[in-house]
Enzyme design. Structure first.
Site, mmCIF file in Angstrom:
data_model
loop_
_atom_site.group_PDB
_atom_site.id
_atom_site.type_symbol
_atom_site.label_atom_id
_atom_site.label_comp_id
_atom_site.label_asym_id
_atom_site.label_seq_id
_atom_site.Cartn_x
_atom_site.Cartn_y
_atom_site.Cartn_z
ATOM 1 N N GLU A 1 0.504 -1.082 0.121
ATOM 2 C CA GLU A 1 0.240 -0.020 0.136
ATOM 3 C C GLU A 1 0.695 1.436 0.014
ATOM 4 O O GLU A 1 1.720 1.813 0.561
ATOM 5 C CB GLU A 1 -0.754 0.313 1.181
ATOM 6 C CG GLU A 1 -1.802 1.239 1.071
ATOM 7 C CD GLU A 1 -2.628 1.545 2.782
ATOM 8 O OE1 GLU A 1 -3.555 0.145 2.987
ATOM 9 O OE2 GLU A 1 -1.995 2.341 3.587
ATOM 10 N N ALA B 1 -19.177 2.085 6.623
ATOM 11 C CA ALA B 1 -18.950 1.120 5.081
ATOM 12 C C ALA B 1 -19.419 0.401 5.014
ATOM 13 O O ALA B 1 -19.656 0.006 2.758
ATOM 14 C CB ALA B 1 -17.196 0.634 4.861
ATOM 15 N N GLN C 1 7.342 3.646 17.651
ATOM 16 C CA GLN C 1 6.418 3.197 17.667
ATOM 17 C C GLN C 1 6.350 1.926 18.258
ATOM 18 O O GLN C 1 4.610 1.535 17.870
ATOM 19 C CB GLN C 1 6.462 2.289 15.731
ATOM 20 C CG GLN C 1 6.439 3.087 15.061
ATOM 21 C CD GLN C 1 7.108 2.285 13.455
ATOM 22 O OE1 GLN C 1 8.352 1.660 13.596
ATOM 23 N NE2 GLN C 1 6.964 2.702 12.329
ATOM 24 N N GLN D 1 -5.840 -5.208 9.290
ATOM 25 C CA GLN D 1 -5.796 -4.064 10.222
ATOM 26 C C GLN D 1 -4.251 -5.066 10.264
ATOM 27 O O GLN D 1 -3.872 -5.724 10.676
ATOM 28 C CB GLN D 1 -6.369 -3.541 11.111
ATOM 29 C CG GLN D 1 -5.196 -2.696 12.189
ATOM 30 C CD GLN D 1 -4.890 -1.371 11.746
ATOM 31 O OE1 GLN D 1 -4.616 -1.373 10.546
ATOM 32 N NE2 GLN D 1 -5.674 -0.221 11.453
ATOM 33 N N ARG E 1 -14.739 2.877 5.338
ATOM 34 C CA ARG E 1 -15.681 4.539 6.323
ATOM 35 C C ARG E 1 -14.148 5.403 5.990
ATOM 36 O O ARG E 1 -14.852 6.424 6.028
ATOM 37 C CB ARG E 1 -16.132 3.940 8.192
ATOM 38 C CG ARG E 1 -16.867 5.294 7.800
ATOM 39 C CD ARG E 1 -16.783 5.231 9.706
ATOM 40 N NE ARG E 1 -15.685 5.289 9.692
ATOM 41 C CZ ARG E 1 -15.439 5.404 11.974
ATOM 42 N NH1 ARG E 1 -16.875 5.293 12.502
ATOM 43 N NH2 ARG E 1 -14.409 5.439 12.599
HETATM 44 C C1 LIG Z 1 -6.356 -2.508 5.369
HETATM 45 C C2 LIG Z 1 -6.628 -1.116 5.749
HETATM 46 C C3 LIG Z 1 -6.385 0.268 4.823
HETATM 47 C C4 LIG Z 1 -7.702 1.367 5.204
HETATM 48 N N1 LIG Z 1 -6.906 2.123 4.774
HETATM 49 C C5 LIG Z 1 -7.543 3.889 4.581
HETATM 50 C C6 LIG Z 1 -7.450 4.605 3.743
HETATM 51 O O1 LIG Z 1 -7.372 5.166 2.701
HETATM 52 N N2 LIG Z 1 -8.092 5.645 4.398
HETATM 53 C C7 LIG Z 1 -8.588 5.886 5.686
HETATM 54 O O2 LIG Z 1 -9.173 7.604 5.763
HETATM 55 N N3 LIG Z 1 -8.538 5.379 6.983
HETATM 56 C C8 LIG Z 1 -8.503 4.131 6.629
HETATM 57 N N4 LIG Z 1 -8.536 3.172 7.321
HETATM 58 C C9 LIG Z 1 -8.405 2.869 8.550
HETATM 59 C C10 LIG Z 1 -10.763 3.327 8.639
HETATM 60 O O3 LIG Z 1 -11.104 4.392 7.334
HETATM 61 C C11 LIG Z 1 -10.348 2.984 9.968
HETATM 62 O O4 LIG Z 1 -9.995 2.045 11.262
HETATM 63 C C12 LIG Z 1 -12.435 3.066 10.587
HETATM 64 O O5 LIG Z 1 -11.845 4.441 11.776
HETATM 65 C C13 LIG Z 1 -12.986 1.842 9.948
HETATM 66 O O6 LIG Z 1 -12.998 1.807 8.830
HETATM 67 P P1 LIG Z 1 -13.805 0.891 8.478
HETATM 68 O O7 LIG Z 1 -13.869 0.181 7.153
HETATM 69 O O8 LIG Z 1 -13.508 -0.588 8.667
HETATM 70 O O9 LIG Z 1 -15.290 1.058 8.850
HETATM 71 P P2 LIG Z 1 -16.518 0.412 9.868
HETATM 72 O O10 LIG Z 1 -16.797 -1.314 8.533
HETATM 73 O O11 LIG Z 1 -18.041 1.539 8.898
HETATM 74 O O12 LIG Z 1 -16.630 0.297 10.905
HETATM 75 C C14 LIG Z 1 -16.609 1.079 11.886
HETATM 76 C C15 LIG Z 1 -17.361 1.068 13.345
HETATM 77 O O13 LIG Z 1 -18.874 1.349 12.956
HETATM 78 C C16 LIG Z 1 -19.008 -0.452 13.734
HETATM 79 N N5 LIG Z 1 -20.037 -0.426 12.333
HETATM 80 C C17 LIG Z 1 -19.857 -0.822 10.980
HETATM 81 N N6 LIG Z 1 -20.712 -1.234 10.852
HETATM 82 C C18 LIG Z 1 -21.511 -0.349 11.277
HETATM 83 C C19 LIG Z 1 -22.627 -0.215 11.267
HETATM 84 N N7 LIG Z 1 -23.697 -0.261 9.467
HETATM 85 N N8 LIG Z 1 -23.956 0.185 12.054
HETATM 86 C C20 LIG Z 1 -23.676 0.458 13.349
HETATM 87 N N9 LIG Z 1 -21.621 -0.098 13.701
HETATM 88 C C21 LIG Z 1 -21.359 -0.009 12.601
HETATM 89 C C22 LIG Z 1 -17.542 -1.382 13.343
HETATM 90 O O14 LIG Z 1 -17.681 -2.174 13.888
HETATM 91 C C23 LIG Z 1 -16.643 -1.040 13.103
HETATM 92 O O15 LIG Z 1 -16.747 -0.088 15.212
HETATM 93 C C24 LIG Z 1 -7.377 1.570 6.352
HETATM 94 C C25 LIG Z 1 -8.154 0.720 7.616
HETATM 95 C C26 LIG Z 1 -7.766 -0.704 6.897
HETATM 96 C C27 LIG Z 1 -7.591 -2.247 8.220
#
Ligand SMILES: Cc1cc2nc3c(=O)[nH]c(=O)nc-3n(C[C@H](O)[C@H](O)[C@H](O)COP(=O)(O)OP(=O)(O)OC[C@H]3O[C@@H](n4cnc5c(N)ncnc54)[C@H](O)[C@@H]3O)c2cc1C
Length: 317
Positions: free
Chosen positions: A19, A145, A246, A210, A125
């Protein structure tokens, strides 16, 4: 080509990917090429490019008043993906985030990606803006997300926001994030896991985790997925330790544990060079175990610094 197809075609061989972050505004795309060139010998079938929401900066006026200005520090994700595909003939995977986009803007971005021949997206998200205490959705945008995934999956069926097209359905292979040590906002691993399950039921094709430093957490997570009917590839995310700071920053920012043996080995180092060596050695062992376990891909968070990842890849591929 879809990431799932790359994995199927590999016939059980573990693949290598990584990445990158777009450069800070004002820097040239050459920094991206410099981050990719040293890693091309390991034949990554795909390269991810992160997306970054806007933040606020404060501009001081001659009167002394501070004006809050919305500012995106790392723009360029889509263009970088196109440049990577053009220059290296490798599939680029843009990250798509909810924050900072209305549904309409997301739809337009997806159309751009489709026209560029981008087959895979990682649907997230996104992080909160630094100034916000927690994630604040953009008005007219998505809050989770799952909602963004629904929009991509709808477009794959020809369902646009205001049109229905049988002739132009997208065909994105959709990745989602997962957290073997749970997402920091979730009350427990099971609750967080249930949302991952929902993402998979809604059409996610692969998962990227993660970072973690204790392989057992990944093994347990994969087991939990398989026992609960999640059978798509679960790609481990990996980030070599490169600095003593870190030990504090990674748990603080990413809400992960650093195992005792690693933190003790890093603490015992007398220089940053020694820390880098310890981090690389630790990750080589971690990668060997992951390959033995059958991880489909080793996906490195390079932070656009290819040197440690190159050393690790030289040792294991
Ligand atoms: C592989 C990877 C790549 C990443 N790349 C980026 C990037 O390019 N840019 C960036 O800004 N961030 C990035 N992140 C960080 C990520 O955006 C954050 O960790 C963010 O806080 C959560 O994203 P998510 O897609 O897991 O969210 P979600 O899946 O939406 O989850 C967020 C939180 O809400 C809860 N949840 C999920 N769905 C629901 C729902 N429908 N109703 C209620 N609660 C819910 C989950 O349990 C979790 O606690 C990355 C993370 C990873 C692991």
């Amino acid at each position: 080509m879809k990431i799932t197809e790359h994995i199927t075609n590999a016939n059980g061989k573990t693949l290598f990917s990584f990445e990158l972050l777009p450069p800070v505004k004002g820097q040239s795309i050459e920094s991206i090429y410099k981050a990719i060139d040293p890693l091309m010998e390991f034949n990554p079938p795909f390269i991810d490019v992160t997306y970054h929401r806007e933040d606020y900066i404060y501009k001081q006026h001659p009167t002394g008043l501070l004006e809050q200005v919305s500012y995106r520090k790392r723009p360029g994700t889509v263009a970088i993906c196109a440049a990577i595909m053009n220059r290296y003939k490798v599939y680029a995977v843009p990250h798509l985030i909810c924050g900072g986009f209305t549904k309409e803007e997301t739809e337009n971005a997806l159309i751009d990606l489709q026209f560029l021949g981008i087959d895979n997206v990682l649907v997230l998200r996104g992080d909160a803006r630094k100034a916000d205490p927690s994630f604040i959705p953009t008005p007219g945008g998505h809050a989770f997300a799952t909602e963004l995934l629904q929009q991509v999956s709808d477009m794959n069926k020809g369902l646009y926001l205001h049109e229905h097209s049988d002739s132009n359905k997208s065909d994105f292979c959709i990745g989602v994030a997962a957290y073997p040590e749970k997402h920091f906002e979730s009350p427990n691993l099971k609750t967080d896991f249930n949302y991952l399950k929902k993402k998979v039921e809604m059409g996610a094709d692969f998962v990227v985790t993660q970072m973690f430093y204790d392989n057992q957490k990944y093994f347990d997570f994969v087991k939990m997925c398989r026992e609960n009917g999640i059978n798509i590839p679960i790609i481990p995310g990996l980030k070599p330790i490169t600095s003593a700071k870190q030990l504090i920053n990674l748990p603080k920012i990413f809400h992960i544990d650093i195992p005792e043996d690693l933190s003790e080995a890093v603490s015992a180092c007398n220089s940053e060079k020694e820390v880098k060596d310890v981090g690389i050695e630790f990750m080589i062992k971690q990668c060997r175990e992951l390959i033995e376990f059958g991880a489909p891909v080793l996906h490195f968070y390079t932070m656009s610094n290819p040197a440690p990842t190159k050393k690790i890849a030289e040792a294991i591929f």
